[in-house]
Design a protein around this motif. Structure first.
Motif, PDB file in Angstrom:
ATOM      1  N   ALA A 250       0.754  -1.027  -0.066  1.00 48.88           N
ATOM      2  CA  ALA A 250       0.287   0.315  -0.309  1.00 48.88           C
ATOM      3  C   ALA A 250       1.063   1.144   0.186  1.00 48.88           C
ATOM      4  CB  ALA A 250      -0.579  -0.294   1.814  1.00 48.88           C
ATOM      5  N   GLU A 251       2.182   0.988   0.531  1.00 52.93           N
ATOM      6  CA  GLU A 251       2.634   2.246   1.049  1.00 52.93           C
ATOM      7  C   GLU A 251       4.058   2.615   0.226  1.00 52.93           C
ATOM      8  OE1 GLU A 251       1.637   5.910   1.612  1.00 52.93           O
ATOM      9  OE2 GLU A 251      -0.487   4.727   1.932  1.00 52.93           O
ATOM     10  N   PRO A 252       4.483   2.353  -0.857  1.00 57.99           N
ATOM     11  CA  PRO A 252       5.576   2.004  -1.085  1.00 57.99           C
ATOM     12  C   PRO A 252       7.414   2.931  -0.019  1.00 57.99           C
ATOM     13  CG  PRO A 252       4.573   3.286  -2.526  1.00 57.99           C
ATOM     14  CD  PRO A 252       4.181   3.655  -1.952  1.00 57.99           C
TER      15      PRO A 252
ATOM     16  N   ALA B  28      13.427  -0.852  -3.636  1.00 55.70           N
ATOM     17  CA  ALA B  28      13.507   0.619  -2.526  1.00 55.70           C
ATOM     18  C   ALA B  28      12.625   0.069  -1.272  1.00 55.70           C
ATOM     19  CB  ALA B  28      12.542   1.140  -3.793  1.00 55.70           C
ATOM     20  N   GLN B  29      12.465  -0.377  -1.130  1.00 52.24           N
ATOM     21  CA  GLN B  29      11.768  -0.719   0.216  1.00 52.24           C
ATOM     22  C   GLN B  29      12.812  -1.957   1.082  1.00 52.24           C
ATOM     23  OE1 GLN B  29       7.674  -1.795  -1.351  1.00 52.24           O
ATOM     24  NE2 GLN B  29       7.383  -1.443  -0.177  1.00 52.24           N
ATOM     25  N   HIS B  30      13.571  -2.765   0.357  1.00 50.58           N
ATOM     26  CA  HIS B  30      13.922  -3.993   1.098  1.00 50.58           C
ATOM     27  C   HIS B  30      15.374  -3.317   1.681  1.00 50.58           C
ATOM     28  CE1 HIS B  30      16.033  -7.252   1.566  1.00 50.58           C
ATOM     29  NE2 HIS B  30      14.675  -7.730   2.439  1.00 50.58           N
ATOM     30  N   GLY B  31      16.166  -3.193   3.103  1.00 51.04           N
ATOM     31  CA  GLY B  31      16.607  -2.619   3.194  1.00 51.04           C
ATOM     32  C   GLY B  31      17.412  -4.419   4.018  1.00 51.04           C
ATOM     33  N   ALA B  32      18.758  -4.683   4.210  1.00 51.49           N
ATOM     34  CA  ALA B  32      19.288  -5.782   5.074  1.00 51.49           C
ATOM     35  C   ALA B  32      20.216  -5.315   6.423  1.00 51.49           C
ATOM     36  CB  ALA B  32      20.129  -6.847   4.298  1.00 51.49           C
ATOM     37  N   VAL B  33      19.928  -4.857   7.035  1.00 51.05           N
ATOM     38  CA  VAL B  33      21.430  -4.667   8.017  1.00 51.05           C
ATOM     39  C   VAL B  33      21.347  -5.884   9.752  1.00 51.05           C
ATOM     40  CG1 VAL B  33      22.157  -3.037   9.759  1.00 51.05           C
ATOM     41  CG2 VAL B  33      21.028  -2.132   8.112  1.00 51.05           C
TER      42      VAL B  33
ATOM     43  N   GLY C  93      21.409   3.843   6.405  1.00 47.68           N
ATOM     44  CA  GLY C  93      22.204   3.451   4.831  1.00 47.68           C
ATOM     45  C   GLY C  93      21.069   3.201   4.420  1.00 47.68           C
ATOM     46  N   VAL C  94      20.802   2.567   5.266  1.00 52.26           N
ATOM     47  CA  VAL C  94      18.917   1.841   4.040  1.00 52.26           C
ATOM     48  C   VAL C  94      17.784   2.920   4.705  1.00 52.26           C
ATOM     49  CG1 VAL C  94      19.797   0.373   3.655  1.00 52.26           C
ATOM     50  CG2 VAL C  94      18.736   0.257   6.484  1.00 52.26           C
ATOM     51  N   ALA C  95      17.935   3.087   5.753  1.00 60.08           N
ATOM     52  CA  ALA C  95      16.484   4.268   6.259  1.00 60.08           C
ATOM     53  C   ALA C  95      16.494   5.071   6.991  1.00 60.08           C
ATOM     54  CB  ALA C  95      15.981   2.975   6.660  1.00 60.08           C
ATOM     55  N   GLY C  96      14.959   6.389   6.718  1.00 63.76           N
ATOM     56  CA  GLY C  96      15.537   7.873   7.390  1.00 63.76           C
ATOM     57  C   GLY C  96      14.582   7.947   8.849  1.00 63.76           C
ATOM     58  N   LYS C  97      15.290   8.666   9.095  1.00 61.10           N
ATOM     59  CA  LYS C  97      14.578   8.796  11.061  1.00 61.10           C
ATOM     60  C   LYS C  97      13.306   8.953  10.171  1.00 61.10           C
ATOM     61  CE  LYS C  97      18.926   9.271  14.055  1.00 61.10           C
ATOM     62  NZ  LYS C  97      18.994   9.784  14.605  1.00 61.10           N
ATOM     63  N   ASP C  98      12.901   9.177   9.426  1.00 58.29           N
ATOM     64  CA  ASP C  98      10.804   9.692   9.593  1.00 58.29           C
ATOM     65  C   ASP C  98      10.714   8.553   8.567  1.00 58.29           C
ATOM     66  OD1 ASP C  98      11.151  12.189  11.316  1.00 58.29           O
ATOM     67  OD2 ASP C  98      12.003  13.217   9.531  1.00 58.29           O
ATOM     68  N   ASP C  99      10.978   7.500   8.225  1.00 58.63           N
ATOM     69  CA  ASP C  99      10.166   6.430   8.165  1.00 58.63           C
ATOM     70  C   ASP C  99       9.723   5.929   8.312  1.00 58.63           C
ATOM     71  OD1 ASP C  99      11.550   7.309   5.070  1.00 58.63           O
ATOM     72  OD2 ASP C  99      13.185   5.824   5.036  1.00 58.63           O
TER      73      ASP C  99
END
Length: 152
Positions: free
Chosen positions: A35-37, A61-66, A86-92
């Motif tokens: 629903a939300e990219p 674009a939606q997938h990160g691996a840490v 590096g994969v997500a912002g603080k407001d995400d």
């Protein structure tokens, strides 16, 4: 309200008080991602787990691996927060996934403590708990729910 807002509202109410924003089922996580990219899924399993067991099948674009912990050794990743940045912002809105839902809770808590207010644990994880024979993917989790994933 939108589907995503409804799911996130339920997730916030599911685990209160919680040291992070809330918890979603694997099905809710997938619905949110569809629903939300802008929503991010961060897989905190080891690189070896993703390589040998499988990984979720969603857009890059939606997938990160840490990694929460390293393989071999299981030592907590000292660079977790720097790599998360590096994969997500603080407001995400961030959905954390691990094998069965333990490391993802730790990751959501740590990220929340460091200024990421929208951290959610994906309950049950990728493989869920072990069944009576000691096997995973049969009791609960992303795979058991029939959600898209790529095998090793």
């Amino acid at each position: 309200m939108s589907l995503a807002a409804d799911i996130l509202s339920a997730a916030r109410a599911r685990i209160q008080p919680a040291p992070y924003a809330g918890a979603v089922t694997p099905q809710e996580a997938y619905a949110l991602l569809e629903a939300e990219p802008k929503i991010k899924l961060v897989d905190v399993r080891t690189n070896a787990e993703r390589d040998w067991v499988g990984r979720v099948a969603i857009g890059e674009a939606q997938h990160g691996a840490v990694q929460w912990s390293t393989y071999p050794g299981g030592v907590v990743n000292p660079d977790f927060l720097a790599q998360l940045a590096g994969v997500a912002g603080k407001d995400d809105v961030i959905l954390f996934l691990c094998r069965s839902g333990v490391r993802s809770r730790h990751a959501a808590k740590l990220a929340t403590e460091h200024g990421y207010p929208n951290c959610f644990d994906i309950l049950e994880g990728f493989e869920g708990d072990k069944d009576e024979h000691g096997h995973r993917k049969h009791v609960a989790g992303w795979c058991k729910a029939g959600l898209p994933w790529l095998g090793a």
